[in-house]
Scaffold this active site. Structure first.
Site, PDB file in Angstrom:
ATOM      1  N   HIS A 355     -16.198  -2.784  -1.524  1.00 21.92           N
ATOM      2  CA  HIS A 355     -15.871  -1.603  -1.872  1.00 21.92           C
ATOM      3  C   HIS A 355     -14.772  -1.811  -2.871  1.00 21.92           C
ATOM      4  O   HIS A 355     -14.104  -2.307  -3.928  1.00 21.92           O
ATOM      5  CB  HIS A 355     -14.690  -1.065  -0.806  1.00 21.92           C
ATOM      6  N   ASP A 365      -6.484  -5.424  -4.140  1.00 24.67           N
ATOM      7  CA  ASP A 365      -7.659  -5.109  -3.311  1.00 24.67           C
ATOM      8  C   ASP A 365      -8.145  -3.671  -3.871  1.00 24.67           C
ATOM      9  O   ASP A 365      -7.147  -2.734  -3.363  1.00 24.67           O
ATOM     10  CB  ASP A 365      -6.576  -4.867  -1.963  1.00 24.67           C
ATOM     11  N   GLU A 402     -13.933   2.517   2.072  1.00 25.69           N
ATOM     12  CA  GLU A 402     -13.775   1.439   3.264  1.00 25.69           C
ATOM     13  C   GLU A 402     -12.179   1.240   3.457  1.00 25.69           C
ATOM     14  O   GLU A 402     -11.632   0.811   5.003  1.00 25.69           O
ATOM     15  CB  GLU A 402     -13.694  -0.132   2.042  1.00 25.69           C
ATOM     16  N   GLU A 403     -11.588   1.513   2.916  1.00 26.26           N
ATOM     17  CA  GLU A 403      -9.541   1.972   3.227  1.00 26.26           C
ATOM     18  C   GLU A 403      -9.754   2.726   4.573  1.00 26.26           C
ATOM     19  O   GLU A 403      -8.500   2.563   4.912  1.00 26.26           O
ATOM     20  CB  GLU A 403      -8.730   2.109   2.003  1.00 26.26           C
ATOM     21  N   ASP A 431     -13.813  -8.984  -0.736  1.00 24.35           N
ATOM     22  CA  ASP A 431     -12.401  -7.784  -1.070  1.00 24.35           C
ATOM     23  C   ASP A 431     -11.850  -8.055  -1.456  1.00 24.35           C
ATOM     24  O   ASP A 431     -11.695  -7.418  -3.267  1.00 24.35           O
ATOM     25  CB  ASP A 431     -12.288  -7.120   0.325  1.00 24.35           C
ATOM     26  N   HIS A 533      -1.414  -2.577  -0.207  1.00 20.66           N
ATOM     27  CA  HIS A 533      -1.614  -1.573  -0.339  1.00 20.66           C
ATOM     28  C   HIS A 533      -0.423  -0.453  -0.981  1.00 20.66           C
ATOM     29  O   HIS A 533      -0.268   0.331  -0.471  1.00 20.66           O
ATOM     30  CB  HIS A 533      -1.462  -1.660   1.628  1.00 20.66           C
TER      31      HIS A 533
HETATM   32 ZN   LIG Z   1     -10.358  -4.029   0.470  1.00 21.82          ZN
END
Ligand SMILES: [Zn+2]
Length: 725
Positions: A355, A365, A402-403, A431, A533
């Site tokens: 993604h 990420d 995606e998240e 990913d 994140h």
């Molecule tokens: Zn990811």
């Protein structure tokens, strides 16, 4: 989304003792035959791969990452569109035929996320992440406030109960303590399971809201120095993330099973079964401490005590919290990028993906994976410029959304399922591409040896060894440590091979494998990574901790490119169904044992046991045929048919009616656990029926599984016939 550093060893990696033709486990690479190639063609393939592996370079990867992390780019925003447009341009410059595919998705951005303690004292929480002077990106005003995706707007006030990780087991413990979350706000710590499962379980136990915090024991100061001194989560760092019930179905909540095109038939949010009805929000360790330290009630069980410097209590009592969420739900656009390098045959596709959307900057990420894929694409483009033409078409995909819940990949797979099922031979995902120096992989069992083989051809950037050797040594150490701790003896077997886990949930391989039956694998380098994140997962973090010289980015590009070139050029696709059948047989034995313990009549399990035996026999026959050169010397039409059949065994393992209660999931061997977090549930139908002690469902699911195993065996027999041996 995520990649676990530790993996379950409950499915051992021991092969069935049959090596496919060309497998060269212990020979030095560069000399031996390659699985799926004749001896004569192996030499050409080695030369082509060598040429490719000279191209990916750290400086290009670094410049890709710098660009990809130059602004926050949440899905559904203009910034995410800008990233997609840039990616399309990059792929075009490498000679790919690249397009943007857009979908219209029901998705929210947060207008207000607030949390306060109203008792014993009033205290405002939901503190935003603090800027760090040496890292100017952390002052960027465009960073989205921390929130969990797919939560309802809500305003609730209730006493707080600490539920540890909020797993099924934790609720059993709470019950034994005589504590209920009914009418309360559940305070859970991150870890152990997918956050959407925390919310689902809290909802099932009638909580009115959920607050999830990061405990320093899990990815903060107990693990090591905090950012910016070290790579671990600072007290201010917040883990955003989705709580969509992707374990029921991923993607746009309003278009289950079909693509979210503008004219798609949509259900209403009230009809969507993958949405929570209670609010959830994420907070940082310092706010977690502010609430936890005010809880009274009994002491927590010993294992529930985290890393904060006081004794934890369960609640509920004096501590009362107020959650207020205002979410702005709209139809929002997302932008996938699909880039093709056309082969001699457009009827067979080797598909790769990652993604491109991020919670904030997303250096690890997802951008490390994207920066790497771009380097692999540049290398493939250079080969084409120097006269090479791919045999099969290479399709590189950059997903959006995606998240929020694997949206871009799910919608694209739903839209193109028939074409993918007739053309795609594999889906390779990366990913969290690079978070450190340790390789980690998940794959269907038929691809495990293939993944290991590819890593045997790539040098480890920091030693004279190959990526494979470092991976195996590192994991052997980790496995011994695990075995030395709490694991009951005999459960895990140290196979001597680098371990590859089953594909669970948590990234874009899910729709490919679980919905369309495309054999999939996921690879990347992991390490000490505590900024997942958060605002701090940015370029500065990568440059200081993750991969300061970008050598692992270049190494991953070489691994990916090597895999692509092997799959692209193989005469016979390098699937190992002996291993797949072996893993299924062991899982069936475990299932049989559990069913017996629940008093289920063995005649109900017998069809599954028989079908698994049939699959093993068929796989052994096929392995024998391929080992003696089967499929290599046949006419091109039969060979194409043989490869098609080889690549569609996972499709034979799909149950058309899907799993009970979550019919989007079609694969009978793997699904994300309904309650087991990111990890895979093996034989999910009958296995979860046993969890629920539902004998009727067990019977239905076992029949579906047995039928799938027989279909797969028949498909393998077909390949053996075509192989000419
Ligand atoms: Zn990811």
């Amino acid at each position: 989304m995520t990649r676990s550093v530790r993996r379950s060893s409950s499915i051992a990696i021991l092969g069935c003792g049959v090596l496919l033709m060309g497998a060269v486990a212990n020979e030095p690479e560069g000399l031996g035959p390659i699985r799926g190639f004749s001896n004569a063609r192996s030499g050409d393939e080695h030369a082509l791969e060598e040429k490719f592996r000279a191209i990916p370079d750290p400086a290009h990867a670094e410049s890709n990452l710098r660009h990809l992390t130059s602004e926050p780019h949440l899905a559904g925003t203009e910034a995410s569109k800008r990233v997609a447009e840039w990616l399309r341009g990059q792929y075009q410059s490498y000679g790919f035929d690249a397009q943007i595919v857009s979908y219209s998705v029901w998705m929210a951005q947060p207008k207000e996320v607030s949390l306060e303690l109203t008792s014993p004292q009033k205290q405002a929480l939901a503190t935003p992440e603090a800027g760090i002077p040496e890292d100017k990106d952390t002052f960027d005003k465009r960073a989205v406030m921390a929130f969990n995706a797919y939560v309802p707007s809500a305003d609730v006030t209730a006493p707080v109960v600490y539920v540890n990780y909020g797993t099924q087991e934790d609720y059993r413990v709470l019950q034994s303590l005589g504590i209920s979350v009914e009418g309360k706000i559940a305070l859970a710590r991150y870890g152990r399971c997918y956050r959407g499962i925390k919310t689902k379980l809290a909802e099932e136990h009638k909580a009115v809201g959920v607050v999830i915090y990061s405990d320093p024991e899990d990815d903060g100061y107990d693990a090591g120095d905090m950012f910016p001194r070290g790579p671990w989560r600072p007290m201010s760092g917040i883990q955003r993330g989705s709580v969509e019930y992707t374990q029921i179905y991923p993607g746009d909540p309003l278009t289950p099973g079909v693509a979210a095109t503008p004219d798609a038939k949509r259900i209403t949010p009230a009809e969507a079964t993958n949405l929570s009805h209670i609010p959830t929000l994420p907070i940082n360790p310092q706010d977690g401490a502010a609430i936890l330290s005010k809880l009274d009630g009994p002491h927590v069980p010993r294992s529930w005590q985290g890393g904060l410097p006081f004794t934890y209590h369960v609640g509920a009592g004096a501590a009362v919290a107020h959650i207020r969420l205002v979410m702005d739900y709209q139809q929002r656009p997302i932008y996938d990028v699909i880039a093709k390098l056309h082969g001699t045959s457009d009827d067979e596709w080797v598909v790769l993906g990652n993604h491109h959307d991020a919670w904030v900057f997303g250096a690890v990420d997802p951008s490390s994976g994207t920066a790497t894929m771009l380097e692999a694409a540049r290398g493939l483009g250079d080969l084409v410029r120097s006269g090479w033409k791919p045999r099969r078409t290479i399709v590189m995909c950059e997903w959006d959304g995606e998240e929020e819940g694997l949206i871009g990949s799910t919608e694209w797979v739903e839209q193109n399922r028939a074409e993918l099922q007739s053309k795609a031979v594999v889906y390779l995902n990366t990913d969290v591409g690079v978070a450190g120096p340790n390789l980690s992989a998940s794959a269907v069992p038929s691809l495990k040896e293939f993944v290991r083989d590819a890593t045997r051809s790539v040098p480890n950037p920091q030693s004279g060894e190959t990526v494979y050797e470092t991976w195996r040594e590192h994991d052997a150490r980790a496995e011994v440590e695990e075995l030395g701790s709490a694991r009951p003896t005999g459960q895990a077997e140290v196979s001597g091979e680098a371990p590859i886990s089953a594909l669970g949930a948590g990234s874009d391989f899910c729709p490919f494998l679980d919905f369309a039956g495309i054999p999939s694998a996921d690879v990347g380098f992991v390490g000490d990574y505590g900024v997942y994140h958060s605002l701090y997962d940015d370029f500065y973090w990568m440059k200081k901790f993750g991969d300061p010289e970008f050598k692992y980015h270049a190494a991953l590009a070489k691994v990916l490119g090597t895999m692509v070139l092997r799959l692209d050029e193989a005469d016979v696709l390098p699937f190992d169904y002996g291993n797949y059948a072996g893993e299924i047989s062991r899982a069936v034995q475990a299932l049989q044992k559990r069913a017996g313990e629940q008093g289920i009549n063995s005649s109900e399990v017998k069809p599954v046991v028989d079908a698994a035996g049939q699959l093993s026999e068929s796989a052994a026959k096929l392995a024998h045929a391929l080992q003696s050169g089967g499929g290599l010397a046949i006419d091109p039409v039969s060979q194409a048919k043989l490869n098609r059949d080889l690549a569609s065994v996972d499709q034979a393992l799909l149950a058309p009616e899907g799993l009970r209660g979550r019919t989007w999931y079609k694969h009978t061997i793997y699904a994300p656990g309904s309650y087991a977090g990111y990890s895979a549930e093996v034989l999910p139908g009958p296995s979860e029926a046993l969890d629920r002690k539902d004998a009727a469902a067990f019977e239905v699911e076992s029949k579906a599984l047995a039928a799938a195993l027989r279909r797969a065996a028949a498909r393998l027999d077909e390949v053996t016939k075509l192989s000419g041996k």
